[in-house]
Scaffold this active site. Structure first.
Site, PDB file in Angstrom:
ATOM      1  N   ASP A   7       0.871  -1.170   0.000  1.00 41.10           N
ATOM      2  CA  ASP A   7       0.000   0.000   0.000  1.00 41.10           C
ATOM      3  C   ASP A   7       0.912   1.226   0.000  1.00 41.10           C
ATOM      4  O   ASP A   7       2.133   1.114  -0.188  1.00 41.10           O
ATOM      5  CB  ASP A   7      -1.001  -0.032   1.169  1.00 41.10           C
ATOM      6  N   CYS A  64       3.039  -3.076   4.091  1.00 42.59           N
ATOM      7  CA  CYS A  64       2.171  -1.957   4.465  1.00 42.59           C
ATOM      8  C   CYS A  64       2.931  -1.183   5.540  1.00 42.59           C
ATOM      9  O   CYS A  64       4.161  -1.291   5.618  1.00 42.59           O
ATOM     10  CB  CYS A  64       0.771  -2.425   4.879  1.00 42.59           C
ATOM     11  N   THR A  66       2.914  -1.489   8.924  1.00 41.67           N
ATOM     12  CA  THR A  66       3.467  -2.400   9.933  1.00 41.67           C
ATOM     13  C   THR A  66       3.673  -3.817   9.407  1.00 41.67           C
ATOM     14  O   THR A  66       4.328  -4.625  10.068  1.00 41.67           O
ATOM     15  CB  THR A  66       2.489  -2.525  11.117  1.00 41.67           C
ATOM     16  N   HIS A  97       8.842 -24.060   9.782  1.00 43.85           N
ATOM     17  CA  HIS A  97       7.720 -24.670  10.514  1.00 43.85           C
ATOM     18  C   HIS A  97       6.364 -24.435   9.850  1.00 43.85           C
ATOM     19  O   HIS A  97       5.502 -25.300   9.929  1.00 43.85           O
ATOM     20  CB  HIS A  97       7.637 -24.089  11.935  1.00 43.85           C
ATOM     21  N   HIS A 133       4.423 -30.702  11.120  1.00 46.27           N
ATOM     22  CA  HIS A 133       4.203 -29.397  10.483  1.00 46.27           C
ATOM     23  C   HIS A 133       3.145 -29.517   9.382  1.00 46.27           C
ATOM     24  O   HIS A 133       2.258 -28.674   9.261  1.00 46.27           O
ATOM     25  CB  HIS A 133       5.513 -28.854   9.917  1.00 46.27           C
TER      26      HIS A 133
HETATM   27  C1  RB5 Z   1      -1.947   2.822   6.443  1.00 46.60           C
HETATM   28  O1  RB5 Z   1      -1.926   4.094   7.018  1.00 46.60           O
HETATM   29  C2  RB5 Z   1      -1.670   1.772   7.495  1.00 46.60           C
HETATM   30  O2  RB5 Z   1      -2.746   1.680   8.367  1.00 46.60           O
HETATM   31  C3  RB5 Z   1      -1.387   0.438   6.844  1.00 46.60           C
HETATM   32  O3  RB5 Z   1      -0.318   0.563   5.978  1.00 46.60           O
HETATM   33  C4  RB5 Z   1      -1.007  -0.716   7.751  1.00 46.60           C
HETATM   34  O4  RB5 Z   1       0.061  -0.387   8.584  1.00 46.60           O
HETATM   35  C5  RB5 Z   1      -2.083  -1.402   8.431  1.00 46.60           C
HETATM   36  O5  RB5 Z   1      -1.842  -2.409   9.133  1.00 46.60           O
END
Ligand code: RB5
Length: 148
Positions: A7, A64, A66, A97, A133
């Site tokens: 994203d 993304c 995180t 695993h 596994h």
């Molecule tokens: C986008 O602002 C952010 O929420 C997205 O990239 C992500 O980190 C969501 O888990």
């Protein structure tokens, strides 16, 4: 072939991973985003995961902010085992695993050098293939019909 996607929050990291792939002769399909404009990560995850479930790509790397949101979205697709990784040990263990086929990274929390290392480990570690596994992965595929 690797499905690569992000994203807006993972866009810069995705572009760095592309450079890493190009420098190392690793084939990839860029599934977007194609600019840092805001875009919804579930739809980006869908584009990449469909390339994997269709057999066009063997694995995926999704970014993304995180790594968490896009991993939750990716894990909605049957046959996708997506794992968020922040450490080298975890990048190795999700292959050994869990036979994870999608690595999720956070562009807001993981630098490009660490990311390249995690990608390298993820792509070059093989699944252990052990009976326990395989059994557990099978249970996850049909969890609705499994009992303890
Ligand atoms: C986008 O602002 C952010 O929420 C997205 O990239 C992500 O980190 C969501 O888990």
């Amino acid at each position: 072939m690797i499905a690569l996607a992000s994203d807006h929050a993972g866009y810069e990291l995705k572009e760095k991973i592309k450079e890493y792939f190009e420098g190392n002769g690793i084939g990839y399909i860029d599934c977007g985003a194609f600019s840092p404009e805001s875009v919804d990560y579930p739809l980006i995850a869908k584009t990449a995961c469909e390339k994997i479930t269709a057999g066009e790509c063997e694995k995926g790397i999704l970014c993304c902010g995180t790594g968490v949101g896009i991993s939750i979205a990716a894990n909605k697709f049957k046959g996708i085992r997506a794992a968020v990784c922040y450490s080298e040990d975890v990048a190795r263990l999700v292959r050994v695993h869990n036979d994870a086929n999608v690595l999720c990274l956070g562009g807001r929390v993981t630098g490009s050098e660490t990311a390249a290392k995690l990608v390298d480990i993820f792509l070059n570690t093989t699944f252990d293939g052990g009976e326990r596994h395989r059994r557990r992965i099978g249970q996850m595929e049909g969890i609705e019909n499994c009992e303890l």
